[in-house]
Design an enzyme around this catalytic site. Structure first.
Site, PDB file in Angstrom:
ATOM      1  N   THR A 128       1.229  -1.354   0.290  1.00  0.00           N
ATOM      2  CA  THR A 128      -0.031   0.139   0.131  1.00  0.00           C
ATOM      3  C   THR A 128       1.176   1.479   0.189  1.00  0.00           C
ATOM      4  OG1 THR A 128      -1.425   1.403   1.291  1.00  0.00           O
ATOM      5  CG2 THR A 128      -0.072  -0.277   2.399  1.00  0.00           C
ATOM      6  N   GLU A 130       0.103   3.619   1.678  1.00  0.00           N
ATOM      7  CA  GLU A 130       0.044   4.454   3.204  1.00  0.00           C
ATOM      8  C   GLU A 130       1.781   3.904   3.419  1.00  0.00           C
ATOM      9  OE1 GLU A 130      -2.124   5.281   4.816  1.00  0.00           O
ATOM     10  OE2 GLU A 130      -3.382   5.683   3.354  1.00  0.00           O
ATOM     11  N   TYR A 152      -2.219   0.749  10.592  1.00  0.00           N
ATOM     12  CA  TYR A 152      -2.167  -0.230   9.302  1.00  0.00           C
ATOM     13  C   TYR A 152      -1.197   0.301   8.362  1.00  0.00           C
ATOM     14  CZ  TYR A 152      -3.523  -1.011   4.379  1.00  0.00           C
ATOM     15  OH  TYR A 152      -3.883  -1.198   3.063  1.00  0.00           O
ATOM     16  N   LYS A 156       1.679  -2.680   7.501  1.00  0.00           N
ATOM     17  CA  LYS A 156       1.868  -3.078   6.035  1.00  0.00           C
ATOM     18  C   LYS A 156       3.332  -3.346   5.482  1.00  0.00           C
ATOM     19  CE  LYS A 156      -2.092  -4.342   3.266  1.00  0.00           C
ATOM     20  NZ  LYS A 156      -2.012  -5.799   2.538  1.00  0.00           N
TER      21      LYS A 156
END
Length: 376
Positions: A128, A130, A152, A156
């Protein structure tokens, strides 16, 4: 013989599009679903019963179920799309997010090794944007330093590094696709883009008065999920296992997304105020809406709520897809931002109208039921 693919997260947006893509390529597709009393299979319901599409019960938090399933299916390719993928939810459920998004990746890798498939099975990990979090450079590419800014993203990041470690330690063909925001009409309704398109449709049809959003200035690189699953597949067809940024290279604010979504619903907005006082006000309406008794010119239909601000917020994501374009031949602009928003709004306008019609039918049926006195 047809290639065999195993997809975790098959019931999600990406999993459903990837299943369709691989079936069209002649694959035998196996998907993992979790046992639940509530059925969340609407995105793949049209595929159930299709030849070469199979579903199995397993769970990313249960290593033995994964080991058994990988041994049974003997996949040529695994696409690990399963995740707790909502950033805001990760602040509320950080331990669950870590278990699925971080350790879950390790469980997949070990399931492959336990079944002695490390030389024959290729693994794609859905990473991701992010990871970049509190971004250190714009745009972001495969060499940009990571600075995760949510539970999150931290989970990840473990998934990203464990993929890299197993690739180097065990010579496994495992890769990460660093996906920037990708949306579609199948996007979950709690994600901001779908929240916006559904609200625009409801407001246009008189079913909702106002949409509340968080930081309108947040910048995102939004693409179409249906285009992105092709790049996932291309990554596993590459000669060497490498990581790739999957993005469009074009950036827009949440405000721009909302403006365009309301435009396609027949509502033109003007914006007034700053920060939490900013509002989206109806400036004009399409002829069809202007004749109705619902939304009116001058109505405030978008407002900002501090409830939707995150403890730490990523505000500037912009991907550089040059490597994927150059080495994989992938076109990140098959569907433009404008086309994506129009597609989502058109879908949700039909959905709200259909839901309303279905509700009316239920009302009539209930009235007839009560008139017959069956409830007495």
């Amino acid at each position: 013989m047809a290639k065999i693919a195993l997809i975790t997260g098959v019931t999600g947006q990406d999993g459903s599009y990837l299943s369709e893509f691989l079936l069209a390529k002649g694959y035998e597709v196996h998907g993992i679903i979790r046992r639940s009393s509530v059925d969340y299979r609407e995105r793949i319901a049209h595929l159930e019963g299709v030849p070469h599409f199979h579903l199995h019960y397993a769970d990313m938090s249960d290593s033995m179920s994964l080991v058994k399933l990988v041994g049974k299916v003997q996949p040529d390719e695994i696409y690990n799309l399963a995740a707790q993928s909502h950033v805001q939810v990760s602040f509320d459920a950080p331990e669950f997010t870590a278990d699925v998004d971080a350790v879950g990746v390790l469980r997949i890798l070990e399931a492959v090794r336990t079944n002695h498939l490390e030389k024959s099975c290729r693994i794609y990990q859905a990473s991701t944007s992010e990871l970049y979090g509190k971004v250190e450079e714009v745009p972001q590419n495969e060499n940009t330093p990571f600075h995760p800014y949510s539970p999150y993203a931290v989970a990840k990041l473990y998934g990203y590094w464990i993929i890299k470690e197993y690739r180097e330690a065990y010579n496994m063909f495992c890769c990460s696709g660093i996906l920037f925001n990708h949306e579609s009409e199948r996007r979950g309704e709690t994600f901001v883009t779908r929240k916006i398109t559904l609200a625009a449709a409801r407001i246009a049809q008189g079913k909702q008065e106002r949409l509340y959003l968080g930081n309108l200035d947040s910048l995102r690189d939004w693409g179409y999920a249906k285009d992105y699953v092709e790049c996932m597949w291309l990554i596993l067809q590459h000669d060497t296992p490498e990581d790739f940024v999957i993005a469009t290279g074009v950036q827009h604010t949440v405000r721009e997304f909302a403006t365009l979504a309301f435009h396609h619903a027949g509502i033109e907005l003007r914006w007034e105020g700053k920060g939490i006082d900013e509002k989206g006000i109806v400036e004009s309406l399409s002829p069809a809406l202007a004749q109705g008794k619902g939304v009116q010119i001058g109505d405030v239909v978008v407002a900002v709520s501090p409830d939707f601000y995150r403890p730490t917020d990523v505000v500037n994501l912009l991907g550089d897809p040059s490597k994927a374009k150059r080495e994989l031949g992938w076109n990140p602009q098959s569907t433009t931002f404008e086309q994506l928003v129009e597609l989502m709004v058109a879908h949700d306008m039909k959905k709200i109208a259909a839901d309303d019609a279905a509700a009316e039918i239920r009302k009539v049926n209930l009235a007839e039921y009560l008139e017959k006195g069956v409830d007495k």
